[in-house]
Design an enzyme around this catalytic site. Sequence first.
Site, PDB file in Angstrom:
ATOM      1  CE  LYS A 166      -2.423  -1.032   3.733  1.00 57.06           C
ATOM      2  NZ  LYS A 166      -1.744  -2.482   4.081  1.00 57.06           N
ATOM      3  CD  GLU A 192       2.775   6.121   7.912  1.00 52.49           C
ATOM      4  OE1 GLU A 192       3.700   6.186   6.970  1.00 52.49           O
ATOM      5  OE2 GLU A 192       1.883   5.187   7.641  1.00 52.49           O
ATOM      6  NE  ARG A 193       5.320  -0.479  11.032  1.00 50.36           N
ATOM      7  CZ  ARG A 193       4.519  -0.534  10.409  1.00 50.36           C
ATOM      8  NH1 ARG A 193       4.352   0.166   9.402  1.00 50.36           N
ATOM      9  NH2 ARG A 193       3.555  -1.682  10.335  1.00 50.36           N
TER      10      ARG A 193
END
Length: 467
Positions: A166, A192-193
Amino acid sequence: MVVYDNPVAIKEYNHGTVVSVRGSVIDVHFPQYLPELNSQLKAGEHNNVVIEVVIHLNSEMVRGIALTPTSGLARGSTVMDMGHPLQVPVGKQLLGRMLNVFGDTIDGKEKICGGQWRSIHANPVSLDQQATKSEILKTGIKVIDVLTPLERGGKAGLLGGAGVGKTVLITEMIHNMASQHEGISLFCGIGERCREAEELYRDMQAAGVLDNTVMVFGQMNEPPGARFRVGHAALTIAEYFRDEAKQDVLLLIDNIFRFIQAGAEVSGLMGQLPSRVGYQPTLATEIAELEERICNTTRGAITSIQAVYIPADDFTDPAATHTFSHLSASIVLSRKRASEGFYPAVDLLQSSSKMLMPQIVGYRHYHIAQEIRQTLANYEELKDIIAMLGLEELSQNDRRTVYRARRLERFLTQPFFSTEQFTGQQGKIVELEAALEGCDRILNDEFSDYPEKSVYMIGTIDEAKKS
């Protein structure tokens, strides 16, 4: 749209006192008057704890959710009502910058000073101001432009489990939009990381598209309140470029499921009874409040492409089904196709678009797309027979169908600019007409004598003859 000056300029505050601190849930007593819902409160020794008012408990008490860590906060701590909701800066000075939910820069460069600040809460554009004409947004990615065309000013979902590509597909779309369309890309990272945020920033810089991109992040390690509001902050910035700068905006959200997850955490902290599968009872309302602000007006358009994580690959999950109802196109990514080496790993039969109608895309495009789907569906039915008896037992017509389908599957793969460093293959942007021509020629058996690998990972169909 309410526009505020820089919030630092506010002098007079309504003061309250912390009554209780339970994790991120803060109860505050205001003896003078209650702050409005969604108002921003500040507390702590250096006013570094930001709280958003969620509920009025009684005539003197409010309950809020902290958007920052609450360490150092205790009963009796002073709280200031800022007199306005959470705000973010808007304007062209944000281009090339990386921000958090409060509008603070997190890219290590100088702060954004002055300019216009806007509330992250806004009403959707009224129906009489929305554009009613359906237009296609071309991405330069064959499989999307041919089988799941995107709507300008619409919402498209990238659906799939973990690790099916993705984020890679979103990065590629940012690259292609910057090189094909003179618009603004706005990347919103929800949950998010920090590694992904930093890598994306460097990739945008290396690709030379950072100057036309604004990045807004609410990272995994931040409290759920901040992750829940970062999508609204990004939308506020996007609305400025659409309404004031009159530009088209590509809003990429990665990942909309993390927004739902943050909402579930906030709901749990507030003590609301969970609904089906443990989600918050207000799930549908919260998604709608975000999604309905994304639309096409006569001044410009916000086109949104959203990565949607599907929990355990279950498409009946409430998070997935409620998100689907807002999408005009669904790009389903398949783990099976990824394992077979088809990139982008788009499921050609499950993916769909409401734009794929003859009156919108034209009769030629529509019929080619339908013929591709029919060929691939017939191939799916024949796979069991091939597995049991072998290809030789099929009729001549069925064999031709199999050959066409296998070449179509390979032609609809494409080398990406964002993966050049991993694959060593140069990325390709393919015009829609070239992609349609290639599919049409394969359907007419023009390449039945060519090996299957000659149409794999190429741009236009003419490259097959050179290999």
